[in-house]
Design an enzyme around this catalytic site. Structure first.
Site, PDB file in Angstrom:
ATOM      1  N   HIS A  98     -15.631 -35.496   0.689  1.00 19.75           N
ATOM      2  CA  HIS A  98     -14.358 -35.114  -0.157  1.00 19.75           C
ATOM      3  C   HIS A  98     -13.535 -33.759   0.544  1.00 19.75           C
ATOM      4  O   HIS A  98     -12.430 -33.307   0.475  1.00 19.75           O
ATOM      5  CB  HIS A  98     -14.793 -34.569  -1.735  1.00 19.75           C
ATOM      6  CG  HIS A  98     -13.744 -34.601  -2.249  1.00 19.75           C
ATOM      7  ND1 HIS A  98     -12.744 -35.222  -2.826  1.00 19.75           N
ATOM      8  CD2 HIS A  98     -13.211 -33.233  -2.999  1.00 19.75           C
ATOM      9  CE1 HIS A  98     -11.643 -34.591  -3.657  1.00 19.75           C
ATOM     10  NE2 HIS A  98     -12.004 -33.573  -3.542  1.00 19.75           N
ATOM     11  N   ASP A 154      -1.460 -35.590 -27.651  1.00 19.82           N
ATOM     12  CA  ASP A 154       0.000 -35.560 -27.344  1.00 19.82           C
ATOM     13  C   ASP A 154       0.274 -35.036 -25.942  1.00 19.82           C
ATOM     14  O   ASP A 154       1.147 -34.252 -25.653  1.00 19.82           O
ATOM     15  CB  ASP A 154       0.847 -35.048 -28.407  1.00 19.82           C
ATOM     16  CG  ASP A 154       0.360 -33.314 -28.459  1.00 19.82           C
ATOM     17  OD1 ASP A 154      -0.628 -32.933 -28.184  1.00 19.82           O
ATOM     18  OD2 ASP A 154       1.255 -32.601 -29.431  1.00 19.82           O
ATOM     19  N   SER A 211      -7.109 -33.263  -2.745  1.00 23.99           N
ATOM     20  CA  SER A 211      -8.065 -33.247  -3.978  1.00 23.99           C
ATOM     21  C   SER A 211      -7.041 -33.120  -5.442  1.00 23.99           C
ATOM     22  O   SER A 211      -6.222 -33.972  -5.390  1.00 23.99           O
ATOM     23  CB  SER A 211      -9.166 -32.135  -4.322  1.00 23.99           C
ATOM     24  OG  SER A 211     -10.081 -32.588  -5.409  1.00 23.99           O
TER      25      SER A 211
END
Length: 432
Positions: free
Chosen positions: A406, A353, A144
């Site tokens: 998953h 940023d 993951s």
């Protein structure tokens, strides 16, 4: 005080390792953090000649697994490797971040500190450990979010890697987080349809719970008021295997009569509280969207996408939908242990940023064998986005399967890793 010890269990030798590493690799004056890892080697043979395999846990914000027994993917890995289980910075025994450890800081200081806990610095920590171990190259396994870290490692230090194995974790390496959440919301809709098709009665049960929460104050065992939004987040379980039936059973027994009053059962309330991992792993909430950010702000991406999907905004007696693995600004008002991080979360959501996590040119020139398990029905990491990424990484291969959700590595890790190791060997032979 170092209270970790070496021990042997079920044929595996466990050794603790503690490292003092920079908080900020660009400015060492900001101090250091402690990073913990545990090595696993087989006691049945001399393992000193085997290469290392470093494991990157999913999340973000969760520690490496505490292995219990000679089983799962570790059993397969120890045939070929020595294994290093890394507690990523801020998790487990690695300068853990919780509401207890950073609540005393100002929101600005919290946000600045937390900004150093993304994949780029997790990988830099691993690279520092490799150098301290005096290892020329090692292999990595990422599950993951750990797969996201793997692509960052391939971007920053490809010459340090023998192999890269990824399970359910090939991210988009360009673009805005909105693209991710547009895709994952579609998967969540599909999972909702599948659940309510299998258990039609569950829709009326969910509406009953949601309507009740709109009308009646119910509190979790930790004193936190339960809301419809929190109840919807139970849908995160739909991304793992065999979750539908337990969810239905919980709904079936949600209510109890107390002196003639309809209330939610303590067992139901306790279950919801125990599944709110944001309380114990706040990085999972506060840095979740930033794992997709490079030079842009997330600006609460999931919240903005959800606002375009009215089915997720529950109204009394209307069709109910669960949500999935998304984070929302309201969580920092409702979740008790996230409240002290509310302002920091807002600062990080607006932060523009963020540095780069991937080097596109290096990935396009990749020579490290990268073998990946891509789950076709993955609710957390969209298959189509994973395939787009891998199409631009040479010497990579995808095993696309609908056999697993998953959490496939946890469910059948020995088989999955064996498949990936075989794929990696084939890729290596081609490269050679």
């Amino acid at each position: 005080m170092n209270h970790y010890c070496e021990f042997v269990d079920d044929g595996i030798k466990y050794q603790p390792h503690v490292f003092q590493l920079p908080l900020d690799y660009d400015d060492c004056s900001k101090g250091s953090i402690e990073v913990f890892a545990r090595s696993l080697t087989s006691t049945s043979e001399n393992a000193s000649d085997k290469p290392w395999l470093v494991y990157f846990q999913g999340g973000p914000g969760f520690p490496s697994p505490r292995q219990n027994g000679h089983q799962g993917w570790v059993k397969r890995a120890l045939k070929d490797y020595r294994v290093l289980l890394l507690d990523q910075r801020g998790t487990g025994n690695s300068s853990a971040i919780t509401h207890q450890t950073i609540a005393h800081l100002s929101p600005q200081a919290q946000a600045e500190y937390l900004s150093h806990f993304r994949a780029d610095n997790i990988v830099r920590d691993a690279e520092q450990i490799r150098q301290q171990f005096a290892v020329e190259k090692w292999a990595i396994l990422g599950q993951s979010f750990g797969g996201f870290c793997s692509l960052t490692y391939l971007s920053l230090f490809p010459d340090s890697l023998l192999r890269s194995y990824i399970t359910g974790g090939v991210p988009p390496v360009t673009g805005h987080p909105d693209v991710v959440y547009q895709a994952t919301f579609k998967r969540v809709v599909e999972k909702n349809h599948a659940f309510f098709k299998q258990f039609p009665k569950a829709q009326s049960l969910c509406q009953s719970v949601a309507n009740h929460l709109l009308e009646t104050e119910e509190y979790l065992p930790n004193g936190q008021r339960l809301t419809v939004e929190q109840f919807q987040q139970l849908g995160i379980n739909f991304g793992i295997s065999n979750s539908f039936l337990p969810t239905y059973y919980a709904l079936e027994n949600a209510f109890i009569d107390v002196n003639g009053t309809h209330r939610l059962r303590y067992e139901f309330l306790n279950r919801i509280m125990m599944e709110q991992s944001f309380h114990t792993h706040p990085i999972y909430a506060i840095l979740h969207e930033s794992i997709y950010c490079q030079g842009q702000a997330s600006d609460w991406s999931a919240q903005r996408i959800q606002e375009t999907l009215p089915q997720f905004q529950y109204q009394p007696n209307q069709t109910f939908y669960f949500t999935g693995e998304m984070v929302f600004p309201w969580m920092f008002t409702q979740y008790t242990n996230l409240v002290p991080l509310k302002q920091a979360a807002e600062l990080l959501a607006q932060k523009q940023d963020w540095g780069p996590l991937y080097d596109i040119e290096r990935l396009q020139a990749n020579k490290v064998p990268v073998s990946c398990a891509v789950y076709a029905d993955d609710m957390f990491v969209d298959m189509d986005l994973s395939r787009q990424t891998l199409a631009n990484i040479p010497n990579s291969a995808a095993w696309i399967t609908n056999e697993y959700e998953h959490n496939g590595l946890r469910v059948d890790g020995e088989h999955i890793l064996d498949k990936l190791i075989s794929m990696g060997n084939q890729l290596a032979a081609t490269i050679d």
